[in-house]
Design a protein around this motif. Structure first.
Motif, PDB file in Angstrom:
ATOM      1  N   UNK A  54       1.367  -1.048  -0.060  1.00 19.77           N
ATOM      2  CA  UNK A  54       0.061  -0.132  -0.271  1.00 19.77           C
ATOM      3  C   UNK A  54       1.278   1.303  -0.008  1.00 19.77           C
ATOM      4  N   UNK A  55       0.413   2.605  -0.412  1.00 17.67           N
ATOM      5  CA  UNK A  55       0.709   3.176   0.270  1.00 17.67           C
ATOM      6  C   UNK A  55       0.177   4.945   0.481  1.00 17.67           C
ATOM      7  N   UNK A  56       1.071   5.798   1.141  1.00 14.75           N
ATOM      8  CA  UNK A  56       0.283   6.647   1.974  1.00 14.75           C
ATOM      9  C   UNK A  56      -0.425   7.903   1.210  1.00 14.75           C
ATOM     10  N   UNK A  57      -1.150   7.868   1.176  1.00 11.39           N
ATOM     11  CA  UNK A  57      -2.018   8.866   0.710  1.00 11.39           C
ATOM     12  C   UNK A  57      -1.646  10.507   0.338  1.00 11.39           C
ATOM     13  N   UNK A  58      -2.165  11.857   0.167  1.00 11.42           N
ATOM     14  CA  UNK A  58      -1.191  12.535  -0.503  1.00 11.42           C
ATOM     15  C   UNK A  58      -1.993  13.806  -0.148  1.00 11.42           C
ATOM     16  N   UNK A  59      -1.657  14.759  -0.302  1.00  9.19           N
ATOM     17  CA  UNK A  59      -2.602  15.969  -0.317  1.00  9.19           C
ATOM     18  C   UNK A  59      -2.286  17.559   0.679  1.00  9.19           C
ATOM     19  N   UNK A  60      -2.051  17.969  -0.981  1.00  9.51           N
ATOM     20  CA  UNK A  60      -1.280  19.531  -0.397  1.00  9.51           C
ATOM     21  C   UNK A  60      -2.424  20.155  -0.244  1.00  9.51           C
ATOM     22  N   UNK A  61      -2.440  21.388   0.846  1.00  7.91           N
ATOM     23  CA  UNK A  61      -3.919  22.073   1.106  1.00  7.91           C
ATOM     24  C   UNK A  61      -3.412  23.236   1.166  1.00  7.91           C
ATOM     25  N   UNK A  62      -4.120  23.985   0.282  1.00  3.84           N
ATOM     26  CA  UNK A  62      -3.639  26.051   0.830  1.00  3.84           C
ATOM     27  C   UNK A  62      -4.288  26.390   1.657  1.00  3.84           C
ATOM     28  N   UNK A  63      -3.942  26.535   2.048  1.00  4.67           N
ATOM     29  CA  UNK A  63      -4.527  27.714   3.578  1.00  4.67           C
ATOM     30  C   UNK A  63      -4.884  29.128   3.395  1.00  4.67           C
ATOM     31  N   UNK A  64      -5.961  29.825   3.726  1.00  2.00           N
ATOM     32  CA  UNK A  64      -5.875  31.121   3.271  1.00  2.00           C
ATOM     33  C   UNK A  64      -6.339  32.181   3.960  1.00  2.00           C
ATOM     34  N   UNK A  65      -5.635  33.463   3.947  1.00  2.00           N
ATOM     35  CA  UNK A  65      -6.340  34.141   5.556  1.00  2.00           C
ATOM     36  C   UNK A  65      -7.057  35.300   4.923  1.00  2.00           C
ATOM     37  N   UNK A  66      -8.028  36.129   4.503  1.00  2.00           N
ATOM     38  CA  UNK A  66      -8.595  36.962   4.090  1.00  2.00           C
ATOM     39  C   UNK A  66      -8.086  38.434   5.154  1.00  2.00           C
ATOM     40  N   UNK A  67      -7.391  39.372   4.824  1.00  2.21           N
ATOM     41  CA  UNK A  67      -6.633  40.929   5.919  1.00  2.21           C
ATOM     42  C   UNK A  67      -7.945  41.448   5.293  1.00  2.21           C
TER      43      UNK A  67
END
Ligand SMILES: [Zn+2]
Length: 495
Positions: A244-257
């Motif tokens: 098996x292999x691990x899953x992959x997830x790149x998340x972009x986090x955003x905060x509006x100023x």
């Protein structure tokens, strides 16, 4: 009750506990007993001359098939040159198998079996390599694309990752065709051209097969190897097969100023809010699941230290201690939990201007048993701040692969061949931390195995994608021989 009675009861309880631990350990060790299938080959042994084999690998190492995030940067002629060279080196393969190209330069070869009703088996590798870092060129004993054969090794980018496996597959087919061998079941070979970057080649192969309604019996791709002194608590050679292999997830986090002048800042800025969210993620790591490494230690059996055997047989008692030991080092910690790695941070344009937006990217590697949805839920729970939004980056998300069986014939045949080439070596399944093209095949096959048959030491690990990548001439011969034997075994009707 007299004090002496209490002592007797305590001693009895301790003895009972020890007996229970012992029985669990014995059952555990018995389960790990040899998992092999004897087999009569009925074909000549793999007899390619090691020197000729080395030259064949060397010739493809010289061609710089480097893949890039932007496919426009790929030098297409290099892939074409290498494919033309392969056609010249393996004439029988190119004459008897049909070749198709998908997604540009990804190759699919089909070797029709005698019985069209049997599901095919798939042998994979990738054509592309990573570049050699310009700053390290002076550290290479021989230039990275020289394909130099010297000191008993073939040197250069791709000798370990993973032109070695691609050439091994071609050599196996060519040798079998020369021996007038016809497989019972169809054998498919596939070599993508962008595994190191986007991996769209392998996705296209699976789509292509799905359109034809193909269901695959078993797949072998790059992966685990025969390791020498790398696994903690284990002495000697150990072969690990990725199930098996691990899953992959790149998340972009955003905060509006709010933006504006820095002379009149609000109480909380976009940067402050985002930083706090990231810190919370780092401080609240995903829960561990030590059961994920149990099959590996079960497979290792007596190769593991007695302490490890007792501990893994009795996770109910020692699970906490094992978790503590494994979470000490990054490499082993990653085997028991979904990992969190902030990798990009962007905000602001000028020292006296409040940024109107702050962005960060966090890369998660997901443990099998958890889903992308679970990960997102955990993140929301930890951050607890609606001002922080997140979304997956384009093409940078996939689930962890399901676990392929370790008690089926396909796995047992690989384990058996390992025993033939490296007698007495313990064979164990494991979950790969990195990704391979083969994860795509889980959609059309239940048996996806990741194994690169070569001996790898701790020092060798740094050569992959690093400096002085090389493979021993004799080791490479063993590798091709292993693939050859797996191909003969897997191609038969009884699988
Ligand atoms: Zn690779």
């Amino acid at each position: 009750m007299t004090p002496s009675n209490i002592i007797v009861i305590i001693i009895a309880l301790i003895l009972f506990l020890l007996a229970f631990i012992l029985i669990k350990t014995l059952l555990f060790a018995r389960k790990s007993a040899s998992n092999t299938i004897s087999f009569k080959y009925g074909v000549p042994r793999f007899a390619q001359d090691p020197q000729v084999l080395a030259e064949h690998l060397s010739s493809v190492i010289k061609i710089q098939t480097i893949s890039h995030e932007d496919p426009q940067e790929d030098i297409k002629e290099n892939f074409e040159t290498m494919q033309a060279l392969l056609a010249k080196t393996y004439p029988l393969t190119h004459k008897n198998l049909t070749k198709e190209l998908v997604d540009g330069h990804t190759m699919i070869f089909t070797w029709e079996g005698k019985d069209a009703s049997l599901n095919p088996v798939v042998f994979m590798a990738h054509q592309d390599v990573v570049p050699a870092d310009e700053n390290t060129l002076d550290q290479w004993n021989y230039p990275p694309f020289s394909g130099k054969i010297a000191d008993g090794f073939i040197w250069g980018r791709g000798t370990m990752d993973i032109k070695c496996q691609m050439i091994s597959v071609f050599e196996s087919v060519e040798a079998l065709l020369a021996a007038k061998f016809t497989p019972d079941r169809t054998i498919i070979l596939t070599f993508s051209h962008n595994e190191e970057v986007l991996g769209t080649g392998a996705t296209a192969v699976v789509k292509h097969l799905q359109q034809k309604g193909v269901r695959v019996e078993a797949v072998i791709d790059e992966g685990g190897s025969v390791y020498d002194g790398i696994i903690p608590g284990v002495k000697g050679y150990v072969a690990t097969i990725g199930i098996s292999e691990k899953g992959y997830l790149s998340l972009k986090f955003t905060v509006q100023g709010t933006g504006g002048h820095s002379s009149t800042p609000p109480k909380e800025t976009a940067i402050g809010i985002l930083t706090r969210a990231i810190t919370r993620l780092e401080n609240n790591r995903f829960p561990t699941d030590v059961r994920m490494v149990k099959p590996m230690f079960q497979g290792l059996g007596s190769a593991a230290s007695p302490m490890m055997q007792v501990a893994f047989a009795n996770l109910w008692l020692f699970g906490g201690i094992i978790t503590k030991i494994l979470s000490r080092k990054g490499e082993t910690d990653a085997t028991i939990r979904t990992t969190t790695a902030p990798t990009l941070f962007h905000s602001g344009v000028k020292d006296n201007v409040l940024p109107s937006v702050a962005e960060a990217v966090v890369n998660f590697r997901i443990l099998p048993g958890q889903s992308i949805a679970d990960v997102c839920e955990f993140i929301r729970f930890v951050i607890k701040d609606k001002r922080v939004t997140f979304e997956p980056m384009d093409q940078k998300a996939w689930e962890a692969s399901p676990l392929s069986p370790v008690d089926g014939d396909a796995y047992r045949h690989i384990a058996s061949v390992i025993g033939e080439i490296w007698p007495g070596v313990a064979v164990a399944p494991y979950i790969m931390l990195g990704g391979t093209d083969s994860r795509n095949f889980c959609e059309i096959s239940d048996c996806v195995y990741r194994f690169t048959p070569m001996v790898v030491t701790e020092e060798d690990l740094n050569r992959v994608h690093g400096v002085n990548e090389r493979i021993g001439i004799d080791e490479f011969h063993q590798m091709a021989d292993t693939i050859y034997r797996v191909m003969v075994r897997w191609s038969q009707k009884d699988l």
